[in-house]
Design a protein around this motif. Structure first.
Motif, PDB file in Angstrom:
ATOM      1  N   TRP A  11       0.826  -1.226   0.000  1.00 46.43           N
ATOM      2  CA  TRP A  11       0.000   0.000   0.000  1.00 46.43           C
ATOM      3  C   TRP A  11       0.848   1.258   0.000  1.00 46.43           C
ATOM      4  O   TRP A  11       0.358   2.343  -0.270  1.00 46.43           O
ATOM      5  CB  TRP A  11      -0.933  -0.011   1.209  1.00 46.43           C
ATOM      6  CG  TRP A  11      -1.928  -1.116   1.120  1.00 46.43           C
ATOM      7  CD1 TRP A  11      -1.809  -2.381   1.622  1.00 46.43           C
ATOM      8  CD2 TRP A  11      -3.188  -1.092   0.426  1.00 46.43           C
ATOM      9  NE1 TRP A  11      -2.908  -3.145   1.294  1.00 46.43           N
ATOM     10  CE2 TRP A  11      -3.768  -2.374   0.569  1.00 46.43           C
ATOM     11  CE3 TRP A  11      -3.876  -0.109  -0.301  1.00 46.43           C
ATOM     12  CZ2 TRP A  11      -5.001  -2.700   0.007  1.00 46.43           C
ATOM     13  CZ3 TRP A  11      -5.108  -0.431  -0.849  1.00 46.43           C
ATOM     14  CH2 TRP A  11      -5.664  -1.716  -0.688  1.00 46.43           C
ATOM     15  N   GLN A  20      -4.600  -0.210  -9.865  1.00 48.32           N
ATOM     16  CA  GLN A  20      -6.039  -0.099 -10.109  1.00 48.32           C
ATOM     17  C   GLN A  20      -6.419  -0.679 -11.463  1.00 48.32           C
ATOM     18  O   GLN A  20      -7.412  -1.393 -11.594  1.00 48.32           O
ATOM     19  CB  GLN A  20      -6.475   1.369 -10.029  1.00 48.32           C
ATOM     20  CG  GLN A  20      -6.442   1.933  -8.611  1.00 48.32           C
ATOM     21  CD  GLN A  20      -6.919   3.372  -8.544  1.00 48.32           C
ATOM     22  OE1 GLN A  20      -6.726   4.152  -9.485  1.00 48.32           O
ATOM     23  NE2 GLN A  20      -7.520   3.738  -7.426  1.00 48.32           N
ATOM     24  N   SER A  66      -8.603   4.795  -1.962  1.00 53.82           N
ATOM     25  CA  SER A  66      -8.429   3.472  -1.353  1.00 53.82           C
ATOM     26  C   SER A  66      -7.042   3.296  -0.742  1.00 53.82           C
ATOM     27  O   SER A  66      -6.899   2.625   0.278  1.00 53.82           O
ATOM     28  CB  SER A  66      -8.695   2.374  -2.382  1.00 53.82           C
ATOM     29  OG  SER A  66      -7.885   2.527  -3.519  1.00 53.82           O
ATOM     30  N   ILE A 120      -7.949   2.207   2.979  1.00 51.73           N
ATOM     31  CA  ILE A 120      -8.091   0.756   3.173  1.00 51.73           C
ATOM     32  C   ILE A 120      -7.122   0.169   4.201  1.00 51.73           C
ATOM     33  O   ILE A 120      -7.516  -0.698   4.993  1.00 51.73           O
ATOM     34  CB  ILE A 120      -8.029  -0.005   1.832  1.00 51.73           C
ATOM     35  CG1 ILE A 120      -9.324   0.257   1.055  1.00 51.73           C
ATOM     36  CG2 ILE A 120      -7.870  -1.514   2.065  1.00 51.73           C
ATOM     37  CD1 ILE A 120      -9.445  -0.515  -0.245  1.00 51.73           C
ATOM     38  N   ILE A 132     -12.890   3.067  -4.214  1.00 52.89           N
ATOM     39  CA  ILE A 132     -12.580   2.387  -2.950  1.00 52.89           C
ATOM     40  C   ILE A 132     -13.536   1.252  -2.626  1.00 52.89           C
ATOM     41  O   ILE A 132     -13.143   0.250  -2.006  1.00 52.89           O
ATOM     42  CB  ILE A 132     -12.548   3.399  -1.771  1.00 52.89           C
ATOM     43  CG1 ILE A 132     -12.039   2.717  -0.495  1.00 52.89           C
ATOM     44  CG2 ILE A 132     -13.904   4.055  -1.565  1.00 52.89           C
ATOM     45  CD1 ILE A 132     -11.764   3.672   0.646  1.00 52.89           C
ATOM     46  N   HIS A 186     -12.273  -1.750  -4.596  1.00 51.40           N
ATOM     47  CA  HIS A 186     -11.005  -2.203  -4.013  1.00 51.40           C
ATOM     48  C   HIS A 186     -11.231  -2.925  -2.680  1.00 51.40           C
ATOM     49  O   HIS A 186     -10.655  -3.984  -2.414  1.00 51.40           O
ATOM     50  CB  HIS A 186     -10.094  -0.984  -3.806  1.00 51.40           C
ATOM     51  CG  HIS A 186      -8.645  -1.289  -3.911  1.00 51.40           C
ATOM     52  ND1 HIS A 186      -7.732  -0.401  -4.443  1.00 51.40           N
ATOM     53  CD2 HIS A 186      -7.937  -2.383  -3.553  1.00 51.40           C
ATOM     54  CE1 HIS A 186      -6.525  -0.947  -4.407  1.00 51.40           C
ATOM     55  NE2 HIS A 186      -6.619  -2.147  -3.866  1.00 51.40           N
ATOM     56  N   ALA A 187     -12.112  -2.373  -1.849  1.00 51.18           N
ATOM     57  CA  ALA A 187     -12.410  -2.986  -0.554  1.00 51.18           C
ATOM     58  C   ALA A 187     -13.063  -4.358  -0.748  1.00 51.18           C
ATOM     59  O   ALA A 187     -12.796  -5.299  -0.003  1.00 51.18           O
ATOM     60  CB  ALA A 187     -13.314  -2.079   0.273  1.00 51.18           C
TER      61      ALA A 187
END
Length: 235
Positions: A9, A20, A88, A92, A124, A127-128
Motif C-alpha cells: 500500500w 487499479q 483506497s 483501506i 474504494i 477495491h475494498a
DNA sequence: GCGACAG
DNA sequence: ATCTTGTCGC
C-alpha cells in the motif's frame, strides 16, 4: 475477519494507478447466485487535519431487525495523502486494521465513497470488495466523475450516472427534497441490487450502515481527544 | 493549457 | 475529511 492484502500500500501515485488498472480485471459485477443478504456492514475512516492518526471502524447490522450486531473501532496510521481517484490507498490500510477485529462476516459492505463511478472504474468500494472478499456497494455524498439528468424530488427517485457514455452508477434520492447520494457497484454487485439495498438501509439521507460507522469512529476520536488535549493557549 | 477533483 | 458560530426549521 480475514482478508487478502493483494499488494503493498506504500506505493507511488503512478504505481497505485497501475494497480487499479490491473485489479479492475478481477471485479465481478454481479451478485452471487444465492445472494440473500441479512447482515449489512458499514465502514468509515476519520482522519486528523495534519497528524497521521486515523480512526477506522465497522458496524454490522441486521437489515431486518435493524439491530447493531457488531461494532469495532480502532486507531491506525495513515501515510498516503488524499488524492482524488486514489482514496483506497489512503483509507483501506486503516480499514483493514478494524476488519481484523470484526468477529462476524457480514453479507455485504457499504463504503463511504464510489465504486465503479471512478476514473478507472476502481473506486474504494471496488477495491475494498476485492481485499475483504465480499460484495460491496459504493455510496458517496458527492460526485467524482459522471453526470446525471433530471431527478425527482420524492424519496426513491433515481437518475443514471453517466461517464464517458457508460452508466457507472445512480443518483438516488433517499429523502424527499434532500440532495441525493451516489450509488455504484463495488465488487460482486450490480447497480439495481446496490440501489435497492441502499434505499432499504436509508432512513435518513445516508444508509444506516454509513451513519452508524461514522458515529462510531467519531466517538473514539473524541474519547482520545479528551485524554490528551494539546492546549491552544499556553499561558 | 485550463478546470475538476470521493474522503 | 477537518476547522468553526450561528442559524433556520420541525
Amino acid at each position: 475477519m480475514d482478508y487478502t492484502p493483494l499488494h503493498r500500500w506504500d506505493v507511488s501515485c503512478a504505481e497505485a494507478e497501475r494497480l487499479q488498472r490491473a485489479l479492475r480485471e478481477r471485479l465481478v459485477l454481479q451478485p452471487p447466485p444465492d445472494f440473500a443478504p441479512r447482515l449489512a456492514a458499514g465502514g468509515d475512516v476519520s482522519t486528523h487535519r495534519d497528524a497521521s492518526r486515523a480512526y477506522a471502524g465497522f458496524v454490522v447490522l441486521d437489515i431486518v431487525s435493524r439491530e447493531t450486531v457488531d461494532a469495532v473501532a480502532v486507531r491506525a496510521e495513515v501515510t498516503f495523502p488524499y488524492v482524488p481517484g486514489l482514496l483506497s490507498f489512503r483509507e483501506i490500510p486503516a480499514l483493514a486494521v478494524a476488519w481484523q477485529q470484526l468477529p462476524t462476516r457480514p453479507d455485504f459492505l457499504v463504503i463511504d465513497g464510489h465504486g465503479l463511478a471512478h476514473p478507472r472504474r476502481m473506486g474504494i468500494a471496488c477495491h475494498a470488495g476485492l481485499v475483504f472478499n465480499l460484495p460491496t456497494i459504493g455510496c458517496a455524498k458527492s460526485l467524482l466523475v459522471g453526470r446525471y439528468g433530471h431527478l425527482g424530488e420524492e424519496r426513491g427517485a433515481t437518475a443514471p450516472l453517466v461517464h464517458r457514455g457508460e452508466v457507472v452508477g445512480m443518483a438516488v434520492r433517499t429523502r424527499a427534497r434532500v440532495s441525493p447520494v451516489y450509488v455504484s457497484p463495488g465488487h460482486c454487485m450490480d447497480l439495481p441490487t446496490a440501489v435497492e439495498l441502499v434505499l432499504r438501509l436509508a432512513d435518513y439521507r445516508e444508509p444506516e450502515t454509513t451513519r452508524r460507522a461514522h458515529r462510531l469512529v467519531n466517538a473514539l476520536r473524541r474519547a482520545d481527544l479528551a485524554g490528551a488535549p494539546p492546549p491552544p493557549h499556553p499561558e
